[in-house]
Design an enzyme around this catalytic site. Structure first.
Site, PDB file in Angstrom:
ATOM      1  N   LYS A 167      41.871  38.126  28.586  1.00 48.44           N
ATOM      2  CA  LYS A 167      40.836  38.681  29.598  1.00 48.44           C
ATOM      3  C   LYS A 167      40.266  37.355  30.168  1.00 48.44           C
ATOM      4  O   LYS A 167      39.473  36.652  29.494  1.00 48.44           O
ATOM      5  CB  LYS A 167      39.740  39.571  29.128  1.00 48.44           C
ATOM      6  CG  LYS A 167      38.988  40.230  30.124  1.00 48.44           C
ATOM      7  CD  LYS A 167      38.229  41.419  29.473  1.00 48.44           C
ATOM      8  CE  LYS A 167      36.852  40.904  28.851  1.00 48.44           C
ATOM      9  NZ  LYS A 167      35.947  41.879  28.720  1.00 48.44           N
ATOM     10  N   ASP A 249      32.743  49.476  32.041  1.00 51.11           N
ATOM     11  CA  ASP A 249      32.082  48.973  30.821  1.00 51.11           C
ATOM     12  C   ASP A 249      30.806  49.368  31.027  1.00 51.11           C
ATOM     13  O   ASP A 249      30.452  50.224  30.354  1.00 51.11           O
ATOM     14  CB  ASP A 249      32.468  47.689  30.576  1.00 51.11           C
ATOM     15  CG  ASP A 249      31.942  46.997  29.408  1.00 51.11           C
ATOM     16  OD1 ASP A 249      31.324  47.769  28.585  1.00 51.11           O
ATOM     17  OD2 ASP A 249      31.939  45.921  29.160  1.00 51.11           O
TER      18      ASP A 249
END
Length: 373
Positions: A167, A249
């Site tokens: 990521k 998120d």
């Protein structure tokens, strides 16, 4: 089973050095503060919880210092004399006294589950629904450094066989420059690794719609939280526009958030974090909403230490919805170990430890060495 009554609550802050600086969109860090919470029962069993935030209060408004204060002054009086298996009742009473402060509540909730499972002599996942898997894939997070630095680190991980997906953090630079940096990385790693990006909620709707299609065309497989958490409608619009999944998120902290995101079709993947949602049970409720809506889940991290990582692992291994792997790399980023036996990372995955509770034991000497004075 021994006496379940809590007779002591203690906290300690550790400052654990990192192997290399880790940068987010807003801040960076080279040390991770970790709050440990010890709950001892009258029967002599101790459960350990952990509270962390990623790089300070910029993310959710809490820090290890605020967590310690809230737990010692407001939560400890509620805990003392209560049975460790009364998690729902304790959670209700804590909510009556302290609003929000989900990271502090999560640290206590983790300790309660560890203590209760140890009193029963069972692994914590037995309290969370039982095991559906015994390991989870672990994505390695890379910072906002220049492309050559990031590529070098990723290639080293691939050569070592420790990680297969990465990521990339974004949001610290001008968007056009950031996109060029990430597409250059993607070009170098094409065919060798899966790549995702996390914008850390730094862009607005227009910026995201203008720049994210280039990332999709450049080989990025998933985009995490491009816009601020409250801007769920924009997240939904971006999700409709992109040919790759969008992961929520900052927009996802509560089961109510999970339901709203599902109704708006605002995210294709949910990022679960025990710390941001107030504990294991609340996070499990979010995953159950995801499962009902047919939305896969991913177990995220706040750069958790080994106790928090073990707790997240037990939950991930008990949740059928967690089919997008994890980012439970926190202990690997830390320069020094503070468990007696480290967690087992092997073949790109983190494996479930054996033993009661979360199956981990702190190294007392390391705890003393890292304790803040």
């Amino acid at each position: 089973m021994s006496d379940l009554r809590i007779d002591r609550v203690e906290t300690v802050v550790l400052d654990v050095p990192l192997r290399r600086p880790h940068r987010f969109a807003r801040v960076g860090m080279d040390v991770q503060p970790v709050l440990l919470v010890y709950l001892r029962t009258a029967g002599g069993v101790t459960g350990v919880g952990e509270g962390v935030v990623p790089g300070g209060p910029w993310w959710g408004g809490e820090s290890v210092e605020t967590m310690q204060l809230v737990i010692e002054r407001y939560l400890a009086p509620i805990l003392l004399g209560r049975d460790v298996d009364d998690i729902a009742g304790i959670g209700r009473d804590i909510g009556d006294v302290v609003a929000a402060n989900l990271h502090a509540k999560a640290a206590v909730d983790i300790a309660l589950h560890d203590a209760w499972a140890r009193c029963l002599g069972v692994p914590a996942h037995a309290l969370l629904g039982g095991v559906v898997r015994r390991s989870v894939p672990v994505t390695w997070a890379l910072g906002t450094e220049p492309a050559p630095v990031v590529v070098e680190e990723a290639l080293a991980k691939l050569d070592a066989g420790t990680h297969r997906t990465f990521k990339l953090k974004m949001g610290a630079q001008d968007p056009a420059d950031d996109v060029r940096r990430v597409t250059a990385i993607a070009d170098k790693l094409a065919g060798a690794a899966g790549l995702r990006v996390d914008v850390n909620a730094r862009w607005d709707r227009g910026t995201a719609l203008a720049h994210l299609p280039r990332l999709a065309d450049g080989g990025i497989e998933l985009v995490e939280q491009p816009v601020p958490g409250a801007d769920v409608e924009a997240l939904a619009e971006i999700n409709r526009a992109l040919p790759i999944p969008v992961m929520a998120d900052e927009s996802l902290r509560t089961p109510g958030d999970a339901l709203r995101l599902a109704r708006l079709a605002a995210a294709d993947v949910y990022s679960l974090k025990i710390s941001k949602s107030g504990g294991l049970r609340a996070t499990r409720s979010i995953a159950e909403v995801a499962a009902a809506a047919g939305i896969p889940a991913h177990m995220g991290t706040s750069i958790d230490g080994p106790v928090g990582t073990a707790a997240s692992l037990h939950l991930a291994c008990a949740l059928p919805a967690v089919t997008w792997g994890s980012e439970l790399f926190g202990p690997l980023l830390m320069r020094a170990e503070h468990l007696a036996t480290p967690l087992r990372y092997e073949g790109g995955e983190l494996h479930l430890p054996d033993g009661p509770g979360f199956g981990v034991e702190l190294d007392p000497d390391a705890v003393r060495a890292f304790a803040r004075r």
